[in-house]
Design a protein around this motif. Structure first.
Motif, short mmCIF file in Angstrom:
data_model
loop_
_atom_site.label_atom_id
_atom_site.label_comp_id
_atom_site.label_asym_id
_atom_site.label_seq_id
_atom_site.Cartn_x
_atom_site.Cartn_y
_atom_site.Cartn_z
N LEU A 210 88.35 -13.48 -104.22
CA LEU A 210 88.98 -14.63 -104.88
C LEU A 210 87.87 -15.57 -105.37
O LEU A 210 86.94 -15.87 -104.62
CB LEU A 210 89.86 -15.41 -103.89
N ILE A 211 88.00 -16.04 -106.60
CA ILE A 211 87.05 -17.04 -107.10
C ILE A 211 87.81 -18.32 -107.38
O ILE A 211 88.71 -18.36 -108.21
CB ILE A 211 86.32 -16.53 -108.37
N PHE A 212 87.46 -19.35 -106.63
CA PHE A 212 88.13 -20.65 -106.72
C PHE A 212 87.24 -21.65 -107.44
O PHE A 212 86.11 -21.92 -107.00
CB PHE A 212 88.44 -21.19 -105.32
N GLY A 213 87.74 -22.25 -108.51
CA GLY A 213 87.04 -23.36 -109.15
C GLY A 213 87.56 -24.65 -108.53
O GLY A 213 87.99 -25.56 -109.23
N ASP A 214 87.51 -24.73 -107.23
CA ASP A 214 88.19 -25.81 -106.50
C ASP A 214 87.67 -25.78 -105.06
O ASP A 214 86.83 -24.95 -104.70
CB ASP A 214 89.70 -25.55 -106.51
N ARG A 215 88.20 -26.65 -104.20
CA ARG A 215 87.94 -26.49 -102.77
C ARG A 215 88.73 -25.29 -102.27
O ARG A 215 89.66 -24.83 -102.94
CB ARG A 215 88.29 -27.76 -102.01
N PHE A 216 88.37 -24.81 -101.09
CA PHE A 216 88.96 -23.55 -100.62
C PHE A 216 89.62 -23.73 -99.26
O PHE A 216 88.98 -23.57 -98.21
CB PHE A 216 87.87 -22.47 -100.55
N PRO A 217 90.90 -24.04 -99.23
CA PRO A 217 91.57 -24.23 -97.93
C PRO A 217 92.14 -22.93 -97.34
O PRO A 217 92.91 -22.98 -96.38
CB PRO A 217 92.70 -25.22 -98.27
N PHE A 218 91.75 -21.77 -97.91
CA PHE A 218 92.33 -20.49 -97.48
C PHE A 218 91.41 -19.70 -96.54
O PHE A 218 91.46 -18.49 -96.51
CB PHE A 218 92.66 -19.63 -98.71
N ARG A 219 90.59 -20.41 -95.77
CA ARG A 219 89.63 -19.75 -94.89
C ARG A 219 90.32 -18.78 -93.92
O ARG A 219 89.90 -17.66 -93.72
CB ARG A 219 88.88 -20.83 -94.12
N TYR A 220 91.42 -19.23 -93.31
CA TYR A 220 92.11 -18.39 -92.32
C TYR A 220 92.85 -17.23 -92.99
O TYR A 220 92.90 -16.13 -92.45
CB TYR A 220 93.10 -19.23 -91.50
N PHE A 221 93.38 -17.49 -94.16
CA PHE A 221 94.05 -16.45 -94.95
C PHE A 221 93.04 -15.36 -95.30
O PHE A 221 93.29 -14.16 -95.12
CB PHE A 221 94.63 -17.11 -96.21
N ALA A 222 91.88 -15.78 -95.79
CA ALA A 222 90.83 -14.83 -96.19
C ALA A 222 90.35 -14.03 -94.98
O ALA A 222 90.14 -12.82 -95.06
CB ALA A 222 89.67 -15.58 -96.84
N ALA A 223 90.18 -14.72 -93.85
CA ALA A 223 89.70 -14.04 -92.65
C ALA A 223 90.72 -12.99 -92.18
O ALA A 223 90.36 -11.89 -91.79
CB ALA A 223 89.44 -15.05 -91.53
#
Ligand SMILES: [Zn+2]
Length: 320
Positions: A210-223
């Motif tokens: 995923l490439i986010f041009g923003d902050r990234f609140p999906f740390r747990y989702f990604a993990a």
């Protein structure tokens, strides 16, 4: 443009001061707001949308009032006097429980009898991280836990199960308790189905980036699903301007990795994502972190499950 939905350390300090002022105001507010609320048997208050949404699902059909404080954004706790009075008499108060909730902890220290439920207490926590190319490194990587624990559906299952126990413990009526248990089982089954659908989808994705041009609140989702990511800022950095090095890095990744979209989270103006989209010729696409859910979205029936299912459809379209 400053983003009022995220929280810098400076604003955390301000908010703690504000909580003290609010504490002083509490005694006045209890007098000023003394008109009776419609009395439900049990009153639950939440400052977090997901806590609110799960409590609503668990108490469906029961005489339980569930209210969302301060628009439900975990980083802008700004209760009205009416909220403060409701907190004083709540049977259960739900909040996220990270560093951003310092103001809430200050407030609760004056209400020692208020039963609380913190989302972060029921899942394994991960530290906020700074990945390659990310701006705002000085504001991250200082051992702070990432607070957006609900973005992992497996965490959502754990939170829903623990919340059901807390609600049943706060509700003295056996008939309602039985119904709350039943509702919780149905909510948990839906969350587990959501988790299975995401897992099944990601199993068929060869490049889980995923490439986010923003902050990234999906740390747990990604993990949870083994995704890698690049983003302009960490979890909920207060930074809004990533600087040319980060922009160039992300643009290069958009052009060289086969990315089909540049993502951004809900709320805010997503200027950085749009700028990267314009430069790369890719669409700027929202993934909803269930972080800042607007009254309009709630009115239209948005739930954690519906927002996450929309994310799944978005990912089907832009990740393959
Ligand atoms: Zn955040």
């Amino acid at each position: 443009m400053p983003d009022r939905f995220c929280f810098s350390k400076r604003r955390r300090a301000l908010s703690a001061g504000m909580a003290l002022l609010l504490l002083l105001a509490l005694s006045f507010s209890l007098v000023a707001c003394s008109q009776p609320e419609p009395a439900a048997a049990v009153s639950i208050l939440s400052s977090n949308f997901v806590g609110y949404d799960f409590a609503l699902a668990i108490t469906k059909g029961c005489d339980v009032q569930v209210s969302l404080l301060a628009g439900g954004d975990i980083h802008s706790f700004n209760p009205t006097f009416r909220d403060m009075a409701a907190l004083q008499s709540a049977d259960l108060f739900l909040y996220t429980g990270g560093e951003s909730d310092a103001a809430i902890e200050t407030l609760l220290s004056a209400l020692p009898d208020c039963p609380t439920f913190r989302l972060v207490d029921h899942v394994p926590l991960l530290q906020e991280e700074t990945v390659e190319g990310m701006a705002g490194g000085s504001d991250a990587g200082e051992g702070e836990y990432d607070e957006h624990v609900w973005t992992s559906p497996q965490n959502a299952v754990k939170i829903a199960a623990a919340l059901a126990d807390a609600i049943v413990a706060a509700d003295p009526d056996p008939a309602r308790q039985a119904r709350e248990r039943e509702n919780a089982a149905s909510l948990i089954a839906s969350l587990e189905a959501l988790d299975r659908d995401f897992a099944e989808f990601f199993a068929g994705v060869s490049d889980k980036l995923l490439i986010f041009g923003d902050r990234f609140p999906f740390r747990y989702f990604a993990a949870e699903y083994g995704l890698s990511y690049y983003a302009a800022f960490p979890g909920c950095s207060a930074a809004v301007e990533p600087g040319p090095r980060t922009l160039t890095f992300l643009l290069d990744k958009l052009k060289t990795t086969g990315a089909k979209a540049v993502f951004h989270m809900e709320g805010g103006a997503h200027i950085v994502a749009d700028r990267l989209a314009a430069a790369s010729g890719l669409p700027s696409v929202m993934l909803h972190a269930c972080h800042r859910v607007t009254p309009e979205e709630i009115e239209a029936g948005a739930t954690y499950l519906s927002l996450m299912r929309e994310n799944l459809e978005t990912l089907r379209q832009y990740l393959s």
